[in-house]
Design a protein around this motif. Structure first.
Motif, short mmCIF file in Angstrom:
data_model
loop_
_atom_site.label_atom_id
_atom_site.label_comp_id
_atom_site.label_asym_id
_atom_site.label_seq_id
_atom_site.Cartn_x
_atom_site.Cartn_y
_atom_site.Cartn_z
N VAL A 1 0.76 -1.29 0.19
CA VAL A 1 -0.02 0.00 0.09
C VAL A 1 0.76 1.38 0.00
O VAL A 1 1.58 1.34 0.91
CB VAL A 1 -0.86 0.11 1.29
N VAL A 2 0.54 2.01 -1.00
CA VAL A 2 1.22 3.57 -1.03
C VAL A 2 -0.03 4.18 -0.26
O VAL A 2 -0.95 4.48 -1.00
CB VAL A 2 1.45 4.05 -2.19
N GLY A 3 0.07 4.65 0.81
CA GLY A 3 -1.07 5.50 1.35
C GLY A 3 -0.81 5.46 2.97
O GLY A 3 0.18 5.12 3.36
N GLU A 4 -1.63 6.58 3.47
CA GLU A 4 -1.34 6.86 4.83
C GLU A 4 -2.20 5.87 5.96
O GLU A 4 -2.96 5.00 5.44
CB GLU A 4 -1.84 8.24 5.11
N GLU A 5 -2.05 5.89 7.05
CA GLU A 5 -2.34 5.08 8.37
C GLU A 5 -3.93 4.77 8.18
O GLU A 5 -4.37 3.66 8.52
CB GLU A 5 -1.84 5.58 9.58
N PRO A 6 -4.70 5.63 7.93
CA PRO A 6 -5.88 5.49 7.81
C PRO A 6 -6.55 4.42 6.83
O PRO A 6 -7.23 3.44 7.12
CB PRO A 6 -6.89 6.85 7.69
N ASP B 1 -0.50 9.99 -0.47
CA ASP B 1 0.32 9.70 0.70
C ASP B 1 1.27 11.00 1.03
O ASP B 1 2.27 10.97 0.04
CB ASP B 1 1.12 8.36 0.35
N ARG B 2 1.24 11.80 1.71
CA ARG B 2 2.21 12.86 2.01
C ARG B 2 3.52 12.59 2.35
O ARG B 2 4.23 13.67 2.40
CB ARG B 2 1.59 13.77 3.01
N GLU B 3 3.70 11.42 2.67
CA GLU B 3 5.39 11.11 2.93
C GLU B 3 5.75 9.99 1.81
O GLU B 3 6.73 9.24 1.89
CB GLU B 3 5.43 10.40 4.25
N PHE B 4 5.23 10.08 0.66
CA PHE B 4 5.69 9.10 -0.55
C PHE B 4 6.94 9.53 -0.77
O PHE B 4 7.42 10.63 -1.22
CB PHE B 4 4.76 9.62 -1.72
N ASP B 5 7.90 8.31 -0.98
CA ASP B 5 9.21 8.44 -1.29
C ASP B 5 9.60 7.63 -2.19
O ASP B 5 9.00 6.60 -2.82
CB ASP B 5 9.98 8.41 -0.01
N TYR B 6 10.90 7.50 -2.35
CA TYR B 6 11.64 6.67 -3.61
C TYR B 6 11.37 5.20 -3.29
O TYR B 6 11.21 4.15 -4.15
CB TYR B 6 13.06 6.88 -3.72
#
Length: 261
Positions: free
Chosen positions: A93-98, A124-129
């Motif tokens: 999952v690329v996504g946030e905790e909820p 996802d506001r922390e999406f990274d490489y």
């Protein structure tokens, strides 16, 4: 559709009822007006970074009566879809905790540190490489590529911010794979979910939202009466260039009574 035929209203949240933590002026009274006219109100949002309970508490805090069952999110719709279609697949999952919690509540095994058997992509506001690489490796295994929603941006009090389309585009760009299914508005999955929750005939439903490509398009696909508000993502100048055609255009949800009349 006559006034007496209307039985339900599907109402978007961000950009329609509120912007960030601020209520759109008059939105609370408009929702009460819909209910007073005998319409069941369902709140339907493509935002997957907050769950149904969060939206319910937020609405109540802004003076809008709501229960958890009055709210459907793209994250919840996605979780139900994965549980029905791929119950034995582990999801990267690329996504946030909820969203992760929503999938887990639906009985889905979730991973964020290793490739999975299917991919779910969301805002996802922390999406990274590292996430991008793991998404790539997940799709190299041939699994399904799912997304919660197609929104390019999310409206806030201080302007728009990137939404799920940015993460989807990054994965599509490096893998050459197009997303297999987008589960939020305006997908048939969300249309069916909303209508089942309301037990309503789509011809007797209003859908009210701020986006042509999701809210109005969903109304067009389902045969609903669509109302575009101009408090969120859409400016009036964009309407003529869109393939989605709203039945009504109002400045704000506060003006919905003019539609009912």
């Amino acid at each position: 559709m006559s006034r007496s035929d209307r039985e339900a209203a599907i109402v978007d949240l961000d950009g329609t009822v509120y912007l960030g933590d601020r209520l759109v002026p008059g939105a609370d009274n408009a929702i009460e007006t819909l209910r007073a006219r005998g319409l069941d109100v369902l709140f339907l949002t493509n935002k997957a970074i907050e769950d149904r309970s969060h939206h319910c508490r937020k609405l109540r805090g802004l003076g809008v009566s709501a229960t958890r069952e009055d709210v459907i999110t793209s994250g919840w719709v996605t979780a139900q879809y994965v549980a029905d279609e791929y119950p034995d697949h582990e999801a990267f999952v690329v996504g946030e905790e909820p969203l992760l919690a929503e999938l887990e509540r639906a009985g889905i095994d979730v991973t964020t540190g290793s490739p999975g058997e299917l991919l779910v992509v969301s805002m996802d506001r922390e999406f990274d490489y590292e996430q991008l690489e793991l998404a790539q490796r997940t799709l190299e295994g041939g699994g399904p590529f799912l997304a919660t929603n197609p929104d390019r941006t999310c409206p806030t009090e201080t302007g728009s911010i990137p939404d799920a389309a940015g993460m989807i585009g990054a994965v599509e760009g490096v893998t050459g794979r197009s997303v297999d299914a987008v589960l939020g508005k305006p997908s048939p999955v969300t249309i069916d979910t909303a209508l089942e929750a309301l037990s309503a005939d789509p011809r007797n439903c209003l859908i009210v939202g701020d986006r042509l490509e999701t809210d109005v398009e969903m109304g067009n696909k389902a045969g609903m009466e669509s109302v575009l508000v101009l408090t969120g993502a859409t400016e009036r100048s964009a309407i003529s260039d869109s393939s989605a055609s709203p039945d009504h255009i109002v400045d704000s949800l506060a003006d919905v009574e003019s539609v009912l009349e």
